[in-house]
Design a protein around this motif. Sequence first.
Motif, PDB file in Angstrom:
ATOM      1  N   PRO A  30      78.172  20.487  82.182  1.00 32.17           N
ATOM      2  CA  PRO A  30      77.939  21.736  81.449  1.00 32.17           C
ATOM      3  C   PRO A  30      76.441  21.925  81.188  1.00 32.17           C
ATOM      4  CG  PRO A  30      79.565  20.339  80.322  1.00 32.17           C
ATOM      5  CD  PRO A  30      78.921  19.503  81.381  1.00 32.17           C
ATOM      6  N   ILE A  32      73.765  24.368  78.859  1.00 35.51           N
ATOM      7  CA  ILE A  32      73.455  25.380  77.843  1.00 35.51           C
ATOM      8  C   ILE A  32      72.066  25.924  78.161  1.00 35.51           C
ATOM      9  CG2 ILE A  32      73.045  25.788  75.384  1.00 35.51           C
ATOM     10  CD1 ILE A  32      74.739  23.163  74.917  1.00 35.51           C
ATOM     11  N   MET A  43      73.160  31.734  77.677  1.00 33.93           N
ATOM     12  CA  MET A  43      74.388  31.620  78.457  1.00 33.93           C
ATOM     13  C   MET A  43      74.848  30.173  78.531  1.00 33.93           C
ATOM     14  SD  MET A  43      72.876  32.259  82.310  1.00 33.93           S
ATOM     15  CE  MET A  43      74.239  31.452  83.199  1.00 33.93           C
ATOM     16  N   PHE A  44      76.025  29.995  79.077  1.00 37.04           N
ATOM     17  CA  PHE A  44      76.603  28.678  79.292  1.00 37.04           C
ATOM     18  C   PHE A  44      77.219  28.686  80.674  1.00 37.04           C
ATOM     19  CE2 PHE A  44      80.345  25.988  79.478  1.00 37.04           C
ATOM     20  CZ  PHE A  44      79.853  24.787  79.020  1.00 37.04           C
ATOM     21  N   ARG A  66      81.859  28.521  89.567  1.00 38.09           N
ATOM     22  CA  ARG A  66      83.220  28.013  89.764  1.00 38.09           C
ATOM     23  C   ARG A  66      84.116  29.076  90.383  1.00 38.09           C
ATOM     24  NH1 ARG A  66      85.102  25.716  84.157  1.00 38.09           N
ATOM     25  NH2 ARG A  66      84.298  27.752  83.566  1.00 38.09           N
ATOM     26  N   VAL A  95      75.828  16.500  79.173  1.00 38.40           N
ATOM     27  CA  VAL A  95      75.502  17.925  79.013  1.00 38.40           C
ATOM     28  C   VAL A  95      74.004  18.059  79.245  1.00 38.40           C
ATOM     29  CG1 VAL A  95      75.539  19.915  77.444  1.00 38.40           C
ATOM     30  CG2 VAL A  95      77.219  18.086  77.147  1.00 38.40           C
ATOM     31  N   CYS A 110      72.880  38.382  80.918  1.00 37.58           N
ATOM     32  CA  CYS A 110      74.313  38.677  81.071  1.00 37.58           C
ATOM     33  C   CYS A 110      74.558  39.835  82.024  1.00 37.58           C
ATOM     34  CB  CYS A 110      74.924  38.979  79.702  1.00 37.58           C
ATOM     35  SG  CYS A 110      76.694  39.305  79.783  1.00 37.58           S
ATOM     36  N   HIS A 111      75.599  39.684  82.846  1.00 37.81           N
ATOM     37  CA  HIS A 111      75.948  40.734  83.806  1.00 37.81           C
ATOM     38  C   HIS A 111      76.397  42.013  83.107  1.00 37.81           C
ATOM     39  CE1 HIS A 111      79.912  39.185  82.777  1.00 37.81           C
ATOM     40  NE2 HIS A 111      80.434  40.243  83.334  1.00 37.81           N
TER      41      HIS A 111
ATOM     42  N   ILE B  32      79.327  25.326  71.597  1.00 36.96           N
ATOM     43  CA  ILE B  32      77.914  25.020  71.378  1.00 36.96           C
ATOM     44  C   ILE B  32      77.647  25.172  69.887  1.00 36.96           C
ATOM     45  CG2 ILE B  32      75.545  25.769  71.860  1.00 36.96           C
ATOM     46  CD1 ILE B  32      76.772  27.185  74.405  1.00 36.96           C
ATOM     47  N   PHE B  44      77.169  19.656  71.453  1.00 36.30           N
ATOM     48  CA  PHE B  44      78.118  20.357  72.309  1.00 36.30           C
ATOM     49  C   PHE B  44      79.408  19.552  72.277  1.00 36.30           C
ATOM     50  CE2 PHE B  44      80.322  20.573  76.357  1.00 36.30           C
ATOM     51  CZ  PHE B  44      80.442  21.936  76.555  1.00 36.30           C
ATOM     52  N   ASP B  90      81.194  34.362  74.255  1.00 33.75           N
ATOM     53  CA  ASP B  90      80.414  34.920  75.369  1.00 33.75           C
ATOM     54  C   ASP B  90      81.197  36.020  76.081  1.00 33.75           C
ATOM     55  OD1 ASP B  90      82.264  33.315  76.655  1.00 33.75           O
ATOM     56  OD2 ASP B  90      80.882  32.720  78.234  1.00 33.75           O
ATOM     57  N   CYS B  91      80.604  36.561  77.132  1.00 36.22           N
ATOM     58  CA  CYS B  91      81.156  37.748  77.786  1.00 36.22           C
ATOM     59  C   CYS B  91      82.612  37.574  78.193  1.00 36.22           C
ATOM     60  CB  CYS B  91      80.297  38.156  78.981  1.00 36.22           C
ATOM     61  SG  CYS B  91      79.656  36.789  79.957  1.00 36.22           S
ATOM     62  N   VAL B  95      83.875  30.456  75.994  1.00 35.79           N
ATOM     63  CA  VAL B  95      82.975  29.540  75.286  1.00 35.79           C
ATOM     64  C   VAL B  95      82.819  30.084  73.865  1.00 35.79           C
ATOM     65  CG1 VAL B  95      80.670  28.495  75.236  1.00 35.79           C
ATOM     66  CG2 VAL B  95      81.645  29.221  77.425  1.00 35.79           C
ATOM     67  N   PHE B 118      70.411  16.510  71.276  1.00 35.34           N
ATOM     68  CA  PHE B 118      69.501  16.763  72.404  1.00 35.34           C
ATOM     69  C   PHE B 118      68.101  16.278  72.055  1.00 35.34           C
ATOM     70  CE2 PHE B 118      73.111  19.512  72.881  1.00 35.34           C
ATOM     71  CZ  PHE B 118      73.386  19.437  74.225  1.00 35.34           C
TER      72      PHE B 118
END
Lengths: 148, 148
Positions: A30, A32, A43-44, A66, A95, A110-111, B32, B44, B90-91, B95, B118
Motif C-alpha cells: 500500500p 499513501i 490519494m491511496f 489493480r 506500507v 483525483c480523476h 490512514i 496505517f 476517497d472517491c 479507503v 513513519f
Amino acid sequence: MSAFPDRTTRAEIELGGTFQPKFGPDGLIPCITQDHATGEVLMFAFMNAESLTHTLRSGQATYWSRSRQKLWKKGEESGNVQLVRELRTDCDQDVVLIKVEQAGAANASCHNGYKSCFYRRLTALDDPAYALETNAKPLFDPKDVYKR
Amino acid sequence: MSAFPDRTTRAEIELGGTFQPKFGPDGLIPCITQDHATGEVLMFAFMNAESLTHTLRSGQATYWSRSRQKLWKKGEESGNVQLVRELRTDCDQDVVLIKVEQAGAANASCHNGYKSCFYRRLTALDDPAYALETNAKPLFDPKDVYKR
C-alpha cells in the motif's frame, strides 16, 4: 524477484537503516500519497516492485493499477504528474508513504477533478444517516475525463 | 452483515452524499490515520465493519488486528488512545482517512515509541544501498513494551 533488499530480522526491519519493503502475497504494497507542502493526503493506491522501482528511478509517482492490471504512471494521460520529494516507510515496512509535489495542468490528484481523493467527510461521526459533505472545489470538470 | 448503507451506483459512490464504504473480500477496509492538528500521517491499519462502527460510536480509533485476528481498540493496553475528530473517504469509498488527536501517556502512535510509525525516510530516492534515516525521537522506551 524484487530489486529490494531481502527482509531480515524483526529488529532490523523495525529499527534498522535499510529499506526492506514487504510486498503482500499479491506482490503489492500500500502507498499513501501526501502533499509535501501542506501534508494533505492526496490519494491511496498500491505499488508492486516494478512500480516502486520506477517511482524511485524516475522521481515520479508510479502505481500498480489493480483494475487495469498494469503499471500506472500517474499523470501519463492526464498530465497531472506527482514529483516525489520524499519516501517513508512504517515500522514493519509493509506500507510506503510518499510526499509529492502535485504538478501538471490542473494540479489535481483525483480523476473526479479534486486535488485530493479524500474530498468528502462524514458530517458527524454519530450521524445515523451516514451523510457525507464536501467543502472542496473541483479543479477541472471530470466530464472532460469521461469524454476522452 | 454490514451496518453501513449498501453500495449503489458509481455516480452515487463517487460524487454522492452517503457513506457507502467498501470492505474487501477479507471484510477489511484500509485506514490512514493522520494527526488532526499537524497533518502528520501517524499510522496505517485496517478496519472491519465492527471496528469502523466502534470507531464512530466511541469516537476512539478502533482497528482490526490482522496478526491477532481481533478487535484492536487503539491504546487499550498502552493508554495511547486516538480521539477521532473527522472521518473522510476517497472517491470510490474503499479507503477511510481519520484525523485524530493522539492522546495518552506518551502521545505515541507507534509501538516502537515514536509519534508516527513513519519515522524513517530514504536518505535519497536514487540511493543504491536503500539507506533509511530518521530524525524522530522516541517518546517512550519500546523496551517497556517488550517487557510487559
